[in-house]
Enzyme design. Structure first.
Site: not given
Length: 328
Positions: A174-175
């Site tokens: 997840c960014i």
């Protein structure tokens, strides 16, 4: 407000009262059922599929089926329940999902668990979906998320959620924190701690779990269930493509908001990576259970509740002490 994450914390041992860790009980009551471990695989396409869902249910582990095969959900519920297994599915909050909930009620196809699964769960759309599910199929155990604040937990519980999922972007693929500037990445355990103090119902800690010890830490800081993505990815049984790189076998692992899942490069908040092949999922679950039993024995108890009472120290990124490659 104390800010810390998993690698900053060590739990303080208590006197051991068991002769063997095998005496320690890792079972958890979650909603209408009891499960062997307080752990659930992430409802992601590279972690969970129908075959694995069936295996988890047969073996008394909790699972949540992902929401990316919308047409397959009703057949999936029917198939699971025909086999005498519990059904646990995910929904989003788009308009068609409200119609889907009504169709479940109309066809009397009622899963035991529904997870409302969006990245920013402290929202009117999630609150409306909770109320919609409780209106049409009130017997369903509703998990809602994801949130990162006590206010988010309270609002979803007040709307009727039976459990909330805490974690905004701390996962390996997840960014969100990079793309948006928001999230619980780097302070996920602290966020869990604050959210659990506001909660009256169970919490699922979602994201940032890198080691089995992090599961025990999550329970110490208020989680009833711990969602695990990367630790469950890349097994023999896992979905996802297997590739060979420099003589080693890897499996793909990508985020639910990545372009690989979406099929387009738009509003991307996830990425793709390759994780080294880990062998059998059964072996990982066995090791996870044994490690959690050891945690309970160090806590001075015989069950998971003992973990909730232990002291802790903040040691700021020093727990690995050179023992572990942090790029793993």
């Amino acid at each position: 407000m104390k800010i810390f994450d998993y690698e900053d914390i060590q739990l303080v041992p208590n006197k051991c009262i068991v002769n063997s860790r095998s005496e320690c009980d890792t079972t958890i009551q979650f909603g209408p059922r009891s499960f062997k471990l307080p752990v659930v695989p992430a409802n992601m396409q590279t972690v969970m599929n129908e075959t694995l869902a069936e295996w988890f249910a047969e073996n008394d582990y909790f699972y949540i089926m992902h929401r990316f095969d919308e047409e397959g959900r009703i057949p999936f519920i029917k198939k699971m329940q025909e086999k005498g297994l519990f059904a646990s599915i995910s929904v989003g909050v788009k308009e068609r999902e409200f119609g889907f909930v009504e169709s479940l009620a109309a066809e009397n196809v009622i899963p035991e668990y529904i997870t409302i699964d969006i990245a920013h769960g402290h929202s009117d759309s999630v609150i409306n979906m909770i109320k919609h599910i409780k209106k049409h199929i009130p017997e369903v155990f509703v998990i809602a998320g994801n949130v990162g604040t006590p206010e988010g937990v309270r609002e979803l519980e007040n709307a009727g959620a039976d459990a909330t999922k805490v974690g905004i972007g701390p996962g390996r693929v997840c960014i969100t924190k990079i793309k948006t500037g928001f999230g619980t990445g780097g302070w996920q355990l602290s966020a869990l701690n604050h959210c659990s103090k506001a909660a009256r119902k169970p919490i699922i800690a979602d994201g940032g779990i890198r080691t089995h010890g992090d599961i025990a830490k999550s329970i110490r800081f208020g989680a009833s269930m711990v969602m695990v993505g990367s630790l469950f990815a890349a097994h023999e049984e896992s979905p996802g493509e297997t590739v060979e790189l420099d003589g080693k076998m890897y499996k793909e692992y990508f985020g639910s908001a990545s372009e690989f899942q979406k099929g387009e490069h738009k509003n991307v908040e996830g990425k793709k990576m390759f994780v080294e092949h880990k062998g059998s999922l059964f072996n990982t679950l066995t090791e996870m259970q044994q490690d959690l039993q050891s945690s309970i024995s160090y806590a001075g108890g015989k069950d998971l509740n003992s973990l909730r009472k232990v002291d802790y120290v903040i040691v700021r990124n020093s727990i690995f002490n050179g023992d572990r490659d942090q790029n793993l």
